[in-house]
Design a protein around this motif. Structure first.
Motif, mmCIF file in Angstrom:
data_model
loop_
_atom_site.group_PDB
_atom_site.id
_atom_site.type_symbol
_atom_site.label_atom_id
_atom_site.label_comp_id
_atom_site.label_asym_id
_atom_site.label_seq_id
_atom_site.Cartn_x
_atom_site.Cartn_y
_atom_site.Cartn_z
ATOM 1 N N LYS A 165 0.838 -1.206 0.000
ATOM 2 C CA LYS A 165 0.000 0.000 0.000
ATOM 3 C C LYS A 165 0.873 1.257 0.000
ATOM 4 C CE LYS A 165 -4.293 -1.733 1.872
ATOM 5 N NZ LYS A 165 -5.343 -1.599 2.878
ATOM 6 N N ILE A 166 1.962 1.246 0.756
ATOM 7 C CA ILE A 166 2.891 2.386 0.771
ATOM 8 C C ILE A 166 3.490 2.576 -0.621
ATOM 9 C CG2 ILE A 166 5.121 3.186 1.672
ATOM 10 C CD1 ILE A 166 4.302 1.786 4.348
ATOM 11 N N LEU A 167 3.892 1.473 -1.254
ATOM 12 C CA LEU A 167 4.460 1.527 -2.601
ATOM 13 C C LEU A 167 3.436 2.094 -3.595
ATOM 14 C CD1 LEU A 167 6.458 -1.353 -4.233
ATOM 15 C CD2 LEU A 167 4.746 -0.129 -5.509
ATOM 16 N N ILE A 168 2.202 1.609 -3.529
ATOM 17 C CA ILE A 168 1.148 2.079 -4.438
ATOM 18 C C ILE A 168 0.885 3.571 -4.222
ATOM 19 C CG2 ILE A 168 -1.310 1.867 -5.029
ATOM 20 C CD1 ILE A 168 0.486 -0.417 -6.126
ATOM 21 N N GLU A 214 1.335 6.477 -7.019
ATOM 22 C CA GLU A 214 0.082 7.152 -7.375
ATOM 23 C C GLU A 214 -0.599 6.524 -8.595
ATOM 24 O OE1 GLU A 214 1.212 11.280 -7.777
ATOM 25 O OE2 GLU A 214 1.164 11.559 -5.604
ATOM 26 N N LEU A 215 -0.449 5.203 -8.762
ATOM 27 C CA LEU A 215 -1.086 4.530 -9.898
ATOM 28 C C LEU A 215 -2.591 4.420 -9.722
ATOM 29 C CD1 LEU A 215 1.439 1.657 -10.616
ATOM 30 C CD2 LEU A 215 1.028 3.719 -11.970
ATOM 31 N N PHE A 216 -3.013 4.154 -8.502
ATOM 32 C CA PHE A 216 -4.437 4.066 -8.171
ATOM 33 C C PHE A 216 -4.532 4.190 -6.654
ATOM 34 C CE2 PHE A 216 -2.779 -0.273 -8.422
ATOM 35 C CZ PHE A 216 -3.172 -0.815 -7.205
ATOM 36 N N PRO A 217 -5.728 4.430 -6.120
ATOM 37 C CA PRO A 217 -5.858 4.529 -4.662
ATOM 38 C C PRO A 217 -5.512 3.194 -3.994
ATOM 39 C CG PRO A 217 -7.796 5.431 -5.761
ATOM 40 C CD PRO A 217 -6.976 4.747 -6.815
ATOM 41 N N SER A 234 9.476 -4.091 0.641
ATOM 42 C CA SER A 234 8.838 -4.219 -0.670
ATOM 43 C C SER A 234 9.206 -3.027 -1.545
ATOM 44 C CB SER A 234 7.323 -4.291 -0.517
ATOM 45 O OG SER A 234 6.967 -5.405 0.263
ATOM 46 N N VAL A 235 9.834 -3.305 -2.684
ATOM 47 C CA VAL A 235 10.202 -2.239 -3.614
ATOM 48 C C VAL A 235 9.447 -2.352 -4.926
ATOM 49 C CG1 VAL A 235 12.509 -1.932 -2.648
ATOM 50 C CG2 VAL A 235 12.190 -3.482 -4.556
ATOM 51 N N GLY A 236 8.819 -3.508 -5.176
ATOM 52 C CA GLY A 236 8.092 -3.682 -6.423
ATOM 53 C C GLY A 236 6.975 -4.693 -6.280
ATOM 54 N N VAL A 237 5.993 -4.558 -7.160
ATOM 55 C CA VAL A 237 4.858 -5.477 -7.166
ATOM 56 C C VAL A 237 4.401 -5.668 -8.607
ATOM 57 C CG1 VAL A 237 3.144 -3.637 -6.799
ATOM 58 C CG2 VAL A 237 2.599 -5.993 -6.129
ATOM 59 N N ALA A 238 3.942 -6.874 -8.906
ATOM 60 C CA ALA A 238 3.387 -7.166 -10.229
ATOM 61 C C ALA A 238 2.161 -8.052 -10.064
ATOM 62 C CB ALA A 238 4.419 -7.859 -11.111
ATOM 63 N N TYR A 239 1.198 -7.835 -10.949
ATOM 64 C CA TYR A 239 -0.047 -8.618 -10.934
ATOM 65 C C TYR A 239 -0.380 -9.004 -12.373
ATOM 66 C CZ TYR A 239 -5.154 -9.288 -10.827
ATOM 67 O OH TYR A 239 -6.429 -9.774 -10.985
ATOM 68 N N VAL A 240 -0.576 -10.312 -12.582
ATOM 69 C CA VAL A 240 -0.865 -10.861 -13.899
ATOM 70 C C VAL A 240 -2.087 -11.762 -13.785
ATOM 71 C CG1 VAL A 240 0.051 -12.210 -15.815
ATOM 72 C CG2 VAL A 240 1.596 -10.886 -14.395
ATOM 73 N N ALA A 241 -2.961 -11.699 -14.784
ATOM 74 C CA ALA A 241 -4.151 -12.553 -14.796
ATOM 75 C C ALA A 241 -4.387 -13.075 -16.210
ATOM 76 C CB ALA A 241 -5.369 -11.765 -14.317
ATOM 77 N N PRO A 242 -4.985 -14.266 -16.297
ATOM 78 C CA PRO A 242 -5.282 -14.815 -17.617
ATOM 79 C C PRO A 242 -6.370 -14.001 -18.311
ATOM 80 C CG PRO A 242 -6.174 -16.228 -15.898
ATOM 81 C CD PRO A 242 -5.404 -15.142 -15.211
#
Length: 147
Positions: free
Chosen positions: A10-13, A17-20, A49-57
């Protein structure tokens, strides 16, 4: 990603400022409950945490996935963390037998570095939908074949 990662993510996001960041809990709910086996949430730590990624089919396709989120904390950008994160996403998808990874981003000038990042990492410009997000803000679509 685990539930314990959420406060730092949440701190990273918030920093990017990509989304709330208040939306994050709902976004990861199915994944953390174990109900969404094909989704991938990755967290890059060093030591926080310095990075996050989310992938979906992509529904109704055979082996096509969408990279719906990739973010690196602004203080860590330009140090290879994004490249490391996207490479791990691609490796995990290959293990699942994925064929194609799609990425969508904005066509605004402020996203030029983002678009260059994808090109640098072997993604091809696949298309552009003019005025998609709002007047003057195109959706730019990148594609990478994984097989």
């Amino acid at each position: 990603m685990t539930a314990a990662d959420l406060p730092e993510i949440k701190i990273l996001i918030d920093a990017t400022e990509l989304f709330p960041s208040s939306m994050l809990g709902e976004m990861v709910q199915q994944f953390l409950s174990g109900n969404e086996a094909k989704e991938i949430w990755l967290v890059l730590t060093n030591p926080q945490s310095v990075g996050v990624a989310y992938v979906a089919p992509e529904k109704l396709t055979d082996g096509t996935f969408n990279l719906l989120l990739i973010a690196v904390h602004p203080k860590q950008q330009g140090k290879g963390s994004g490249t490391q994160l996207i490479a791990e996403v691609e490796n995990r998808l290959k293990e699942l037998g994925a064929r194609i990874l799609l990425v969508e981003t904005s066509g605004l000038e402020g996203f030029e570095l983002t678009r260059r990042f994808y090109l640098k990492n072997g993604y091809e410009l696949e298309g552009r939908i003019r005025d998609f997000y709002q007047d003057g803000d195109d959706k730019v679509i990148f594609r990478k074949v994984l097989t």
